[in-house]
Design a protein around this motif. Structure first.
Motif, PDB file in Angstrom:
ATOM      1  N   HIS A 135      64.462  32.627  37.350  1.00 29.25           N
ATOM      2  CA  HIS A 135      63.825  32.580  38.651  1.00 29.25           C
ATOM      3  C   HIS A 135      62.523  33.385  38.586  1.00 29.25           C
ATOM      4  O   HIS A 135      62.450  34.399  37.858  1.00 29.25           O
ATOM      5  N   THR A 136      61.519  32.961  39.322  1.00 29.38           N
ATOM      6  CA  THR A 136      60.224  33.641  39.317  1.00 29.38           C
ATOM      7  C   THR A 136      59.843  34.006  40.740  1.00 29.38           C
ATOM      8  O   THR A 136      59.930  33.179  41.646  1.00 29.38           O
ATOM      9  N   MET A 137      59.403  35.254  40.918  1.00 30.37           N
ATOM     10  CA  MET A 137      58.893  35.697  42.209  1.00 30.37           C
ATOM     11  C   MET A 137      57.454  36.146  42.016  1.00 30.37           C
ATOM     12  O   MET A 137      57.156  36.934  41.112  1.00 30.37           O
ATOM     13  N   LEU A 138      56.541  35.626  42.835  1.00 27.96           N
ATOM     14  CA  LEU A 138      55.137  36.019  42.796  1.00 27.96           C
ATOM     15  C   LEU A 138      54.802  36.796  44.066  1.00 27.96           C
ATOM     16  O   LEU A 138      55.079  36.329  45.177  1.00 27.96           O
ATOM     17  N   ILE A 139      54.171  37.961  43.907  1.00 28.90           N
ATOM     18  CA  ILE A 139      53.711  38.782  45.028  1.00 28.90           C
ATOM     19  C   ILE A 139      52.205  38.913  44.876  1.00 28.90           C
ATOM     20  O   ILE A 139      51.726  39.560  43.939  1.00 28.90           O
ATOM     21  N   VAL A 140      51.428  38.300  45.784  1.00 28.06           N
ATOM     22  CA  VAL A 140      49.970  38.242  45.638  1.00 28.06           C
ATOM     23  C   VAL A 140      49.331  39.485  46.258  1.00 28.06           C
ATOM     24  O   VAL A 140      49.599  39.817  47.421  1.00 28.06           O
ATOM     25  N   THR A 141      48.465  40.144  45.474  1.00 29.30           N
ATOM     26  CA  THR A 141      47.821  41.368  45.953  1.00 29.30           C
ATOM     27  C   THR A 141      46.333  41.191  46.227  1.00 29.30           C
ATOM     28  O   THR A 141      45.717  42.054  46.860  1.00 29.30           O
ATOM     29  N   GLY A 142      45.720  40.113  45.760  1.00 26.85           N
ATOM     30  CA  GLY A 142      44.291  39.918  46.015  1.00 26.85           C
ATOM     31  C   GLY A 142      43.807  38.566  45.529  1.00 26.85           C
ATOM     32  O   GLY A 142      44.475  37.872  44.767  1.00 26.85           O
ATOM     33  N   GLY A 143      42.602  38.181  46.000  1.00 22.94           N
ATOM     34  CA  GLY A 143      42.010  36.902  45.610  1.00 22.94           C
ATOM     35  C   GLY A 143      42.575  35.743  46.398  1.00 22.94           C
ATOM     36  O   GLY A 143      43.323  35.908  47.367  1.00 22.94           O
ATOM     37  N   ASP A 144      42.210  34.543  45.973  1.00 27.27           N
ATOM     38  CA  ASP A 144      42.665  33.317  46.635  1.00 27.27           C
ATOM     39  C   ASP A 144      42.976  32.262  45.587  1.00 27.27           C
ATOM     40  O   ASP A 144      42.479  32.307  44.462  1.00 27.27           O
ATOM     41  N   GLY A 145      43.783  31.303  45.975  1.00 28.52           N
ATOM     42  CA  GLY A 145      44.120  30.193  45.089  1.00 28.52           C
ATOM     43  C   GLY A 145      45.186  29.323  45.707  1.00 28.52           C
ATOM     44  O   GLY A 145      45.434  29.380  46.918  1.00 28.52           O
ATOM     45  N   ARG A 146      45.837  28.538  44.864  1.00 28.38           N
ATOM     46  CA  ARG A 146      46.907  27.660  45.330  1.00 28.38           C
ATOM     47  C   ARG A 146      48.048  27.691  44.323  1.00 28.38           C
ATOM     48  O   ARG A 146      47.846  27.966  43.134  1.00 28.38           O
TER      49      ARG A 146
END
Length: 535
Positions: free
Chosen positions: A33-44
């Protein structure tokens, strides 16, 4: 927290944590399983074919059998990537390998709420800082931190953890309610309560899904329905206002004008087939939609926009004719842009007829055309016109790519007072077409000198350095004798004669009005002119 989410037979074990920063695309691993926590920038991120926006404060979780791609924007993304697995305890009669069967998935997948983000990121950073701890109790403490993170995720996404709807699904159901029952007296509190989501989380998720806060979205639905009723029925305004959910017609009229730019009554009148409109130097936008103005505007020294072929339409000279002269044409609507105030203020125009002022930048001609189409019930025509232009530009770009490989282009506007060079792909009448739509290569001076300006005057020193391969030149419309004098002056100018484009006969004179304009018809003419001399 539900029994299903944390049943004793199932435990969670973090297997890895990474900090990623950069602008390169990458694929989710798929092993755990993968968890992503975004801290900055932009994307999709695209998970199993569904796309989601990535920005600070977002959390996404994918199961091992889900495919995923992370697509940062040009400026890149920063995020933490945690990998974890689901394991069964001894009483679950799992095979001795300890690996969970394929059917076991984390109960919260795709986008997960993680607010307040400060609490989430504090846990994640503590886990990351202690990822290499290998002695004593620290690995155990880090495992506890990971479980605290999961507990936080469960608390913020309670219904999804219980096997019910996710937070996103709850808000999506609420949005569907708004669409179907838009006339109800909704408030944000009532919407959030109906979705069983705290108000703050509800508003954030609502905006993430629709791009708008709840009441702005609701008003958009109501006004769209009001537009349909204005055109399809003869109902009075207060009846339409009440039908779509407004308490009185005055508030309805104010909201309508704020959104559309004209009153509901004017909107209804504009959609007649014989609407009489005056649009000074915006006639290009009307003609593109099949609307003929009652007059065409002219300006002393420039003349009128001959490229539009409005030979049978009366001319109104902004410098010679009075407002009384214009009133004889009995306009139903006057449409202007911000630059028209130099000749006539909106207040003066409003005395004659309702006046609508377009607020878009000229470079954003597509939005301008859509706005004009909205005013006159020509939305489908606007879509067709824009699509036809995109096809034309794409075909032209393909034709020009090979013969012009490595060659540069510039555009000049020449008057008795100065020679101006036009900007690159972001600004001005010509740059978005030449360098944007057609993909031509601007001469370095174009970008070096113009910056954020649409055009700047060239000194003789800078003109001498304009060693571009191809030059498009528009002479300012003025008295023909003056234009002739300018041509003669250039022919005799040694700096001009020394330019490579002049020596190689690669200077192309173009029509002033069709090149010094933002309309889609004028842009089509630019493409035709470029193809005629360069393809």
């Amino acid at each position: 927290m539900s029994d299903k989410a944390v049943r004793p037979a199932l435990t969670y074990q973090m297997t890895d944590i990474r900090y990623r920063a950069g602008a390169s695309d990458w694929q989710l691993d798929g092993g755990d399983h993968t968890m992503l926590i975004v801290t900055g920038g932009d994307g999709r991120i695209v998970i199993d074919g569904a796309g989601f926006k990535l920005e600070r404060g977002k959390c996404f979780i994918a199961a091992p059998d889900m495919t995923g791609s992370v697509l940062p924007d040009r400026d890149g993304l920063t995020l933490y990537e945690l990998a974890f697995e689901l394991r069964r305890n001894a009483e679950s009669q799992l095979p001795s390998s300890g690996v969970s069967p394929a059917g076991d998935r984390f109960p919260i997948l795709c986008e997960a709420a993680c607010a307040p983000f400060s609490q989430c990121i504090e846990l994640v950073e503590a886990i990351y800082d202690n990822r290499h701890a290998g002695d004593g109790l620290e690995p155990f403490y880090n495992h506890v931190r990971f479980l605290e993170l999961l507990r936080f995720i469960f608390q913020q996404n309670g219904s999804a953890a219980a096997g019910g709807k996710s937070l996103r699904q709850q808000v999506e159901s609420s949005i569907e309610q708004v669409r179907r029952h838009y006339s109800e007296p909704w408030t944000v509190e009532r919407l959030a309560a109906a979705a069983d989501v705290p108000r703050g989380q509800y508003t954030r998720m609502f905006k993430a899904i629709t791009g708008q806060i709840p009441l702005d979205y609701l008003n958009g639905i109501r006004l769209d329905r009001a537009k349909q009723l204005l055109l399809m029925t003869d109902d009075r305004l207060f009846e339409i206002a009440q039908h779509v959910g407004y308490a009185n017609e005055y508030y309805f009229g104010r909201r309508f004008k704020q959104s559309v730019g004209i009153s509901p009554g004017q909107y209804r009148r504009n959609h007649r087939d014989n609407v009489r409109v005056v649009a000074p130097f915006l006639e290009d936008f009307l003609l593109a939609l099949g609307i003929t103005p009652v007059v065409q505007c002219s300006y002393a020294g420039w003349g009128k926009q001959d490229y539009l072929g409005l030979d049978e339409v009366p001319v109104f000279d902004l410098t010679a004719d009075s407002l009384e002269t214009l009133s004889r044409h009995r306009p139903d609507l006057i449409m202007t842009d911000g630059g028209f105030d130099r000749w006539m203020t909106s207040d003066r125009c409003n005395r004659l007829a309702p006046t609508y002022q377009l607020s878009h930048r000229g470079e954003d001609w597509r939005s301008m055309l859509r706005t004009v189409a909205e005013l006159f019930g020509k939305k489908e025509a606007a879509r067709s016109v824009i699509a036809a232009y995109e096809d034309k530009a794409s075909a032209a770009r393909a034709l020009l790519s090979r013969p012009l490989r490595g060659q540069t282009v510039a555009c000049l506007r020449i008057s008795a007072a100065q020679i101006c060079i036009y900007a690159g792909a972001e600004h001005g009448y010509t740059g978005p077409i030449l360098y944007g739509d057609l993909g031509l290569r601007p001469h370095p001076l174009v970008l070096q000198l113009t910056g954020h300006a649409r055009r700047i005057p060239l000194t003789r020193e800078w003109l001498a350095r304009l060693d571009t391969d191809h030059l498009f030149v528009a002479f300012d419309k003025s008295e023909s004798a003056v234009e002739g004098q300018e041509r003669e002056r250039l022919r005799d100018d040694p700096v001009w004669r020394a330019l490579p484009a002049v020596r190689n006969r690669c200077v192309y004179e173009v029509d002033f009005f069709s090149w010094m304009n933002y309309g889609v018809i004028s842009h089509g003419r630019k493409i035709d002119d470029v193809l005629r001399v360069l393809a």
